[in-house]
Design a protein around this motif. Structure first.
Motif, PDB file in Angstrom:
ATOM      1  N   PRO A  40       1.358  32.862  27.460  1.00  0.00           N
ATOM      2  CA  PRO A  40       1.576  34.294  27.338  1.00  0.00           C
ATOM      3  C   PRO A  40       2.032  35.116  26.227  1.00  0.00           C
ATOM      4  CG  PRO A  40       2.282  32.975  29.262  1.00  0.00           C
ATOM      5  CD  PRO A  40       2.141  32.106  28.519  1.00  0.00           C
ATOM      6  N   GLN A  41       2.712  34.638  25.595  1.00  0.00           N
ATOM      7  CA  GLN A  41       2.815  34.713  23.589  1.00  0.00           C
ATOM      8  C   GLN A  41       2.298  34.669  22.809  1.00  0.00           C
ATOM      9  OE1 GLN A  41       7.217  35.561  23.307  1.00  0.00           O
ATOM     10  NE2 GLN A  41       7.330  35.434  25.447  1.00  0.00           N
ATOM     11  N   GLY A  42       0.893  33.730  23.299  1.00  0.00           N
ATOM     12  CA  GLY A  42       0.555  33.152  22.122  1.00  0.00           C
ATOM     13  C   GLY A  42       0.631  32.049  21.248  1.00  0.00           C
ATOM     14  N   ARG A  43       1.308  30.964  22.048  1.00  0.00           N
ATOM     15  CA  ARG A  43       2.013  30.096  21.543  1.00  0.00           C
ATOM     16  C   ARG A  43       0.776  28.844  21.527  1.00  0.00           C
ATOM     17  NH1 ARG A  43       7.416  32.932  21.554  1.00  0.00           N
ATOM     18  NH2 ARG A  43       8.247  33.162  19.914  1.00  0.00           N
ATOM     19  N   MET A  44       0.372  27.718  21.138  1.00  0.00           N
ATOM     20  CA  MET A  44      -0.515  27.105  20.871  1.00  0.00           C
ATOM     21  C   MET A  44       0.724  26.223  20.509  1.00  0.00           C
ATOM     22  SD  MET A  44      -4.652  26.928  20.039  1.00  0.00           S
ATOM     23  CE  MET A  44      -4.226  26.646  18.442  1.00  0.00           C
ATOM     24  N   LEU A  45       0.753  25.292  21.193  1.00  0.00           N
ATOM     25  CA  LEU A  45       1.142  23.435  21.278  1.00  0.00           C
ATOM     26  C   LEU A  45       0.214  22.755  21.731  1.00  0.00           C
ATOM     27  CD1 LEU A  45       4.570  23.184  22.203  1.00  0.00           C
ATOM     28  CD2 LEU A  45       4.183  24.531  20.360  1.00  0.00           C
ATOM     29  N   LEU A  95      -5.278  28.487  24.026  1.00  0.00           N
ATOM     30  CA  LEU A  95      -5.610  29.727  24.653  1.00  0.00           C
ATOM     31  C   LEU A  95      -6.574  30.468  24.819  1.00  0.00           C
ATOM     32  CD1 LEU A  95      -2.882  30.693  21.901  1.00  0.00           C
ATOM     33  CD2 LEU A  95      -2.016  29.812  24.516  1.00  0.00           C
ATOM     34  N   SER A  96      -7.102  31.077  26.289  1.00  0.00           N
ATOM     35  CA  SER A  96      -8.064  31.576  26.909  1.00  0.00           C
ATOM     36  C   SER A  96      -7.803  32.487  25.814  1.00  0.00           C
ATOM     37  CB  SER A  96      -7.580  32.064  28.285  1.00  0.00           C
ATOM     38  OG  SER A  96      -6.703  32.689  27.670  1.00  0.00           O
ATOM     39  N   ASN A  97      -6.597  33.479  24.957  1.00  0.00           N
ATOM     40  CA  ASN A  97      -6.952  34.681  24.153  1.00  0.00           C
ATOM     41  C   ASN A  97      -6.328  34.544  23.107  1.00  0.00           C
ATOM     42  OD1 ASN A  97      -7.471  37.353  23.431  1.00  0.00           O
ATOM     43  ND2 ASN A  97      -5.841  38.134  24.768  1.00  0.00           N
ATOM     44  N   PRO A  98      -6.913  33.768  22.272  1.00  0.00           N
ATOM     45  CA  PRO A  98      -6.384  33.515  20.731  1.00  0.00           C
ATOM     46  C   PRO A  98      -6.211  34.893  19.816  1.00  0.00           C
ATOM     47  CG  PRO A  98      -8.340  32.793  20.620  1.00  0.00           C
ATOM     48  CD  PRO A  98      -8.678  32.629  22.449  1.00  0.00           C
ATOM     49  N   GLN A  99      -6.637  35.453  20.468  1.00  0.00           N
ATOM     50  CA  GLN A  99      -6.914  36.858  19.197  1.00  0.00           C
ATOM     51  C   GLN A  99      -5.360  38.155  19.842  1.00  0.00           C
ATOM     52  OE1 GLN A  99      -9.472  36.585  20.757  1.00  0.00           O
ATOM     53  NE2 GLN A  99     -10.369  35.430  18.868  1.00  0.00           N
ATOM     54  N   LEU A 100      -4.511  37.945  20.940  1.00  0.00           N
ATOM     55  CA  LEU A 100      -3.666  37.853  21.300  1.00  0.00           C
ATOM     56  C   LEU A 100      -2.657  38.988  20.571  1.00  0.00           C
ATOM     57  CD1 LEU A 100      -2.188  39.515  24.073  1.00  0.00           C
ATOM     58  CD2 LEU A 100      -0.397  36.769  23.436  1.00  0.00           C
ATOM     59  N   ILE A 101      -1.737  37.867  19.431  1.00  0.00           N
ATOM     60  CA  ILE A 101      -1.237  38.976  18.755  1.00  0.00           C
ATOM     61  C   ILE A 101      -2.120  39.755  17.726  1.00  0.00           C
ATOM     62  CG2 ILE A 101       0.812  37.839  16.459  1.00  0.00           C
ATOM     63  CD1 ILE A 101       1.520  37.140  19.008  1.00  0.00           C
ATOM     64  N   ASP A 102      -2.906  39.633  17.339  1.00  0.00           N
ATOM     65  CA  ASP A 102      -3.228  40.399  16.664  1.00  0.00           C
ATOM     66  C   ASP A 102      -3.837  41.415  17.494  1.00  0.00           C
ATOM     67  OD1 ASP A 102      -3.773  38.779  14.521  1.00  0.00           O
ATOM     68  OD2 ASP A 102      -5.570  38.090  14.559  1.00  0.00           O
ATOM     69  N   ARG A 103      -3.951  41.200  18.356  1.00  0.00           N
ATOM     70  CA  ARG A 103      -4.408  42.484  19.189  1.00  0.00           C
ATOM     71  C   ARG A 103      -3.361  43.663  19.099  1.00  0.00           C
ATOM     72  NH1 ARG A 103      -8.757  40.976  23.873  1.00  0.00           N
ATOM     73  NH2 ARG A 103     -10.486  40.568  22.378  1.00  0.00           N
ATOM     74  N   LEU A 104      -2.017  42.954  19.721  1.00  0.00           N
ATOM     75  CA  LEU A 104      -0.732  44.004  19.677  1.00  0.00           C
ATOM     76  C   LEU A 104      -0.178  44.547  19.200  1.00  0.00           C
ATOM     77  CD1 LEU A 104       0.873  41.389  22.477  1.00  0.00           C
ATOM     78  CD2 LEU A 104      -0.254  43.416  23.062  1.00  0.00           C
ATOM     79  N   THR A 105       0.192  43.336  17.601  1.00  0.00           N
ATOM     80  CA  THR A 105      -0.104  44.136  16.646  1.00  0.00           C
ATOM     81  C   THR A 105      -0.885  45.154  16.190  1.00  0.00           C
ATOM     82  OG1 THR A 105       0.957  41.474  15.452  1.00  0.00           O
ATOM     83  CG2 THR A 105       0.307  43.561  13.963  1.00  0.00           C
ATOM     84  N   GLN A 106      -1.977  45.408  16.133  1.00  0.00           N
ATOM     85  CA  GLN A 106      -2.875  46.327  15.605  1.00  0.00           C
ATOM     86  C   GLN A 106      -2.760  48.073  16.752  1.00  0.00           C
ATOM     87  OE1 GLN A 106      -6.690  44.497  15.068  1.00  0.00           O
ATOM     88  NE2 GLN A 106      -5.718  42.724  13.131  1.00  0.00           N
TER      89      GLN A 106
END
Length: 296
Positions: A205-210, A214-225
């Motif tokens: 849910p915070q865009g971390r991938m171990l 991820l179903s939404n790998p663009q999450l961080i970019d979308r929030l930042t922009q």
């Protein structure tokens, strides 16, 4: 006033509310919330005295005096599911008559100040900096279980967020609530300001991938922009939107302060997050002592 059933408001044999294990007289009107139970003592060590020490599960409370002001510090644990418990029970302690099991005629407003940690979503908000949340934007679903209204600015922000990020398509519909103007005005110098997004988890849910995709790998970019006028998303974490939303519905004042321990844009992590949090605690307690007043 109708009586609240035993199954809905659970009171122990000692007259304490169930999860927090507090009696009404043991709670102050100014409350600091922290996630980590161990952080309660980190805050209360600066009190002039401690009159109450209570604990149950992850919920610890110390109540004491800071100068002439009585303050409680309460640990919530992680996530808005715990915030649901804590906010409802804090409100019940001051606004429900436990003997009659009925809502009081005169409703009290609590002053709730969150001190927590978060990840920055802007390169300009560095690790070891501080953010005061102008809004809490929840993608966790908690407030959707309650009847709530949003003002015109909040509705416009939310619509813009949904349009720009499209996060609602595979997730719960987001919600947004503003900080208390009564409290946020005291936290200016040394604080970055922005919208805090509240997530329902720490990894995906915070865009971390171990190991999990991820179903939404663009999450961080979308929030930042994201941008709406002067508003932008400054950080994300796991409690603020729930605190703001429930505080607003229950008519309490709330502000959320975050120590930035990670920057998700520059990929940095704090070398000493505990020292950063401790500095924020000292600064917050000084502001409470000097400026925060309980409205009449």
């Amino acid at each position: 006033m109708s009586r609240i059933a035993d199954s809905e408001l659970i009171i122990t044999k000692d007259g304490a509310i169930y999860h927090l294990n507090l009696r009404p007289e043991e709670l102050a009107d100014i409350i600091i919330t922290v996630g980590d139970p161990d952080r309660v003592a980190t805050v209360s060590k600066y009190f002039d005295n401690i009159e109450v020490r209570k604990s149950h599960r992850e919920f610890q409370t110390h109540t004491g005096m800071l100068g002439k002001k009585r303050i409680s510090v309460v640990s919530t644990g992680i996530g808005t599911d715990n915030i649901d418990i804590v906010l409802n029970e804090l409100d019940a302690l001051v606004n429900i008559d436990f003997e009659a099991r009925a809502i009081k005629n005169k409703i009290k407003k609590l002053q709730i100040i969150r001190i927590g940690t978060a990840g920055s979503l802007q390169a300009s908000i560095p690790v070891d900096g501080y953010v005061v949340s102008t809004h809490g934007l929840g993608i966790d679903n908690l407030l959707n279980f309650y009847r709530h209204e949003q003002n015109d600015e909040e509705k416009q922000l939310l619509q813009s967020f949904v349009t720009q990020t499209q996060l609602h398509n595979r997730f719960s519909y987001p919600y947004i609530s503003s900080a208390s103007g009564h409290l946020i005005k005291n936290f200016v110098e040394g604080f970055h300001r922005g919208i805090t997004v509240t997530c329902p988890g720490f990894y995906g849910p915070q865009g971390r991938m171990l190991r999990l995709g991820l179903s939404n790998p663009q999450l961080i970019d979308r929030l930042t922009q994201f941008q709406f006028g002067q508003h932008r998303i400054s950080n994300f974490e796991m409690e603020t939107a729930g605190l703001y939303g429930l505080s607003k519905i229950l008519n309490h004042h709330c502000v959320s302060l975050s120590a930035i321990v990670a920057n998700r844009v520059t990929k940095e992590f704090s070398a000493d997050g505990n020292a950063t949090v401790e500095k924020l605690i000292r600064q917050t307690l000084q502001i409470i002592a000097d400026a925060v007043e309980i409205p009449s």
